[in-house]
Design a protein around this motif. Structure first.
Motif, short mmCIF file in Angstrom:
data_model
loop_
_atom_site.label_atom_id
_atom_site.label_comp_id
_atom_site.label_asym_id
_atom_site.label_seq_id
_atom_site.Cartn_x
_atom_site.Cartn_y
_atom_site.Cartn_z
N TRP A 140 0.81 -1.21 0.00
CA TRP A 140 0.00 0.00 0.00
C TRP A 140 0.84 1.26 0.00
CZ3 TRP A 140 -4.89 0.02 -1.30
CH2 TRP A 140 -5.56 -1.19 -1.24
N PHE A 141 2.13 1.15 0.24
CA PHE A 141 3.01 2.33 0.18
C PHE A 141 2.97 2.96 -1.21
CE2 PHE A 141 7.32 4.15 -0.53
CZ PHE A 141 7.25 5.15 0.42
N SER A 142 2.92 2.15 -2.25
CA SER A 142 2.82 2.66 -3.62
C SER A 142 1.37 2.70 -4.10
CB SER A 142 3.65 1.79 -4.57
OG SER A 142 5.02 1.84 -4.24
N LEU A 143 0.60 1.69 -3.70
CA LEU A 143 -0.77 1.58 -4.21
C LEU A 143 -1.66 2.74 -3.79
CD1 LEU A 143 -1.62 -2.20 -3.89
CD2 LEU A 143 -1.68 -0.83 -5.96
N VAL A 144 -1.52 3.22 -2.56
CA VAL A 144 -2.42 4.26 -2.08
C VAL A 144 -2.25 5.54 -2.89
CG1 VAL A 144 -0.85 5.17 -0.30
CG2 VAL A 144 -3.33 5.34 0.01
N THR A 145 -1.02 5.81 -3.32
CA THR A 145 -0.77 7.00 -4.14
C THR A 145 -1.42 6.84 -5.51
OG1 THR A 145 1.35 7.29 -3.02
CG2 THR A 145 1.02 8.52 -5.05
N ALA A 146 -1.25 5.67 -6.12
CA ALA A 146 -1.83 5.42 -7.45
C ALA A 146 -3.35 5.47 -7.41
CB ALA A 146 -1.34 4.08 -7.98
N LEU A 147 -3.94 4.91 -6.36
CA LEU A 147 -5.40 4.87 -6.27
C LEU A 147 -5.99 6.28 -6.10
CD1 LEU A 147 -6.01 1.69 -4.10
CD2 LEU A 147 -6.59 2.02 -6.50
N VAL A 148 -5.36 7.07 -5.25
CA VAL A 148 -5.84 8.45 -5.07
C VAL A 148 -5.72 9.22 -6.38
CG1 VAL A 148 -5.37 10.65 -3.93
CG2 VAL A 148 -5.40 8.55 -2.60
N GLY A 149 -4.59 9.04 -7.08
CA GLY A 149 -4.40 9.71 -8.35
C GLY A 149 -5.46 9.33 -9.37
N GLY A 172 -14.52 4.79 -5.96
CA GLY A 172 -14.87 3.86 -4.90
C GLY A 172 -14.85 2.42 -5.37
N GLY A 173 -15.33 2.18 -6.58
CA GLY A 173 -15.33 0.82 -7.12
C GLY A 173 -13.93 0.27 -7.31
N LEU A 174 -13.05 1.09 -7.88
CA LEU A 174 -11.67 0.65 -8.10
C LEU A 174 -10.97 0.37 -6.77
CD1 LEU A 174 -10.56 3.15 -10.90
CD2 LEU A 174 -11.01 0.71 -11.15
N THR A 175 -11.11 1.29 -5.83
CA THR A 175 -10.44 1.13 -4.54
C THR A 175 -10.94 -0.10 -3.80
OG1 THR A 175 -10.20 3.54 -4.39
CG2 THR A 175 -9.92 2.27 -2.35
N THR A 176 -12.25 -0.31 -3.80
CA THR A 176 -12.84 -1.44 -3.08
C THR A 176 -12.39 -2.77 -3.69
OG1 THR A 176 -14.78 -0.12 -2.51
CG2 THR A 176 -15.00 -2.50 -2.35
N ALA A 177 -12.43 -2.88 -5.02
CA ALA A 177 -12.04 -4.13 -5.67
C ALA A 177 -10.56 -4.44 -5.45
CB ALA A 177 -12.34 -4.05 -7.17
N LEU A 178 -9.70 -3.43 -5.58
CA LEU A 178 -8.26 -3.66 -5.39
C LEU A 178 -7.93 -3.98 -3.94
CD1 LEU A 178 -6.85 -0.89 -7.73
CD2 LEU A 178 -6.63 -3.35 -8.04
N TYR A 179 -8.65 -3.38 -3.01
CA TYR A 179 -8.44 -3.69 -1.61
C TYR A 179 -8.79 -5.16 -1.34
CZ TYR A 179 -8.60 -3.34 3.48
OH TYR A 179 -8.38 -3.54 4.83
#
Length: 486
Positions: A60-69, A217-224
């Motif tokens: 999530w160190f890299s993923l959280v930045t990409a998801l917010v972007g 929200g859909g992208l974040t939820t599925a990837l989580y």
């Protein structure tokens, strides 16, 4: 699009770049390539960060930045149309700087992730850099300026690993985080001082908040849910709920976008075969190319601990030296690909890049244990990555009209960010299958690295197969007169 002021691009005289335009160009180059620098430095720092904070959630160190972007990109593009590209770029840089400061000062991993999430607001600035360059440079200089800004990736590829080595080996991961603070602050100063506001404005229309929330929200939820699959179990109800709920939100997003008067994304563009096939192919290939480096970074920088960790335990400087020949080759191939795209079918060139990348990563799955193996096999992967990096924007130019260019860039970038996040998440899932947790930190065994390289090779092959779906379109040299090319 409408203009609220006279554009400087048609009124400037002279035959080349003056001092003012050079300073503007440097400022935009820095803003555009800062994201590449952040990605490279953060990727190299993640191994040390995982050990320091004793976390099993380093993905999530890299993923959280990409998801917010990815989440905010459509809103950012809309805001830039309404309020001005420079104003939005400055706002994004201020938010990015705030996130970098939070991360640099963090004393626990949760706070560090909050900082990285806030820093993700900076991500969409790349699309705005190219858009504002078209608005503020004289027309005769738009092409050279855009090429120079894009070519800056070569400087990052060559110098970034050595900068990373100097920072990590001399100052640790804190040195990397504080460098990002300084680099973002410099970007803010350059924007404020040397970049004028774009005179171009879009039509004032309502913002599609529901569509944006469903998409993000859909992208974040599925990837989580994918990231938690190993921990919860792939047959767990929670896993199905998150992945299924995320996919349902994406379906609802498509329905909403087809009915609202002013959608965030013009999905009608995707009804044209040349467009949707190019977006699909470039998203798969570029997303994989920019995420597969995670495996090399973890392999090289994770410690060697018998039965616990099969990392190679290199210093960041040594890893930079190993990758230097490949970095040079990426730059050379990228420059050559731009010239070849004027003479040959871009699909053939991209297929060569996909095949080279797939073969290189397949070989790396077996030959990644010594410096010699990494250097030699890395050259094959570098050829493919250089071709992919250079040809993705060319293909987008070839299948949309000039009037659609900015919106197409935003949509393709969003899809590419989704694939990057997905492949990155899957890489960590595969690594974790052969991982060991010791003192709160997850380490990875050799089988995990082998399977992760094979996963990347499989995605490159999927991208190669999808090239066959792309119909014949006009070459780059035939698409430079401002005409629609589909």
């Amino acid at each position: 699009m409408t203009s609220t002021a006279a554009s400087p691009r048609h009124g400037a005289g002279g035959s080349g770049f003056g001092v003012r335009l050079v300073l503007m160009l440097i400022s935009l180059l820095w803003s555009a390539q800062l994201m590449s620098v952040i990605g490279l430095l953060a990727g190299n720092a993640q191994a040390e960060i995982a050990v320091h904070f004793q976390t099993t959630q380093i993905a999530w160190f890299s993923l959280v930045t990409a998801l917010v972007g990815s989440f905010i990109t459509p809103f950012v593009l809309k805001a830039a149309d309404l309020y001005g590209k420079k104003r939005v770029m400055v706002a994004l840089t201020v938010l990015g700087l705030a996130g970098d400061l939070i991360a640099a000062l963090a004393t626990d991993y949760s706070t560090l992730l909050v900082g990285r999430a806030v820093a993700g607001f900076y991500a969409p600035i790349v699309a705005l850099v190219y858009a504002i360059a078209r608005d503020v440079f004289p027309s005769r200089l738009v092409g050279p300026a855009s090429g120079f800004i894009g070519g800056g990736i070569g400087l990052v590829a060559l110098g970034g690993p050595f900068l990373s080595g100097w920072l990590l080996d001399g100052h640790g991961f804190r040195g990397v985080l504080w460098f990002l603070v300084a680099a973002t602050a410099l970007s803010l100063v350059l924007l404020l001082v040397f970049v004028p506001e774009s005179p171009v404005r879009g039509e004032r229309t309502p913002v599609d908040w529901l569509g944006g929330l469903l998409l993000g929200g859909g992208l974040t939820t599925a990837l989580y849910g994918i990231g938690k699959g190993t921990e919860w179990g792939w047959s767990s109800g929670r896993t199905f709920a998150f992945i299924g709920g995320g996919l349902l939100a994406l379906v609802l997003f498509v329905i909403v976008e087809s009915k609202v008067s002013h959608p965030l994304y013009e999905l009608s563009m995707l009804t044209r075969r040349p467009v949707w096939t190019v977006f699909l192919t470039t998203a798969i290939l570029a997303g994989t190319a920019f995420s597969a480096g995670t495996v090399n970074q973890l392999l090289g920088l994770m410690p060697k601990i018998p039965t616990v960790s099969d990392g190679l335990g290199f210093t960041a400087t040594k890893l930079a030296l190993i990758g230097a020949p490949a970095s040079v080759l990426i730059v050379v191939v990228s420059v050559a690909a731009g010239a070849l795209a004027r003479r040959f079918d871009t699909r053939i060139l991209l297929a060569a890049g996909a095949l080279s990348s797939a073969a290189g990563h397949a070989l790396l799955s077996w030959f990644h244990h010594t410096v010699t193996q990494l250097m030699i096999v890395g050259l094959l992967s570098a050829i493919g990555i250089g071709l992919i990096a250079a040809l993705v924007p060319v293909l987008v130019i070839e299948v949309v009209s000039p009037e659609e260019q900015a919106r197409a860039n935003g949509m393709q970038g969003m899809l590419q960010g989704v694939l990057l996040s997905l492949v990155t998440q899957l890489i960590f899932v595969v690594l974790a299958q052969n991982g060991t947790v010791m003192q709160g930190t997850r380490f990875y065994l050799d089988a995990g690295y082998t399977h992760a390289f094979l996963l990347a090779a499989g995605f490159f092959l999927a991208g190669l197969l999808s090239i066959a779906l792309i119909p014949r379109v006009k070459r780059l040299d035939e698409a430079e007169t401002g005409q629609a090319v589909v």
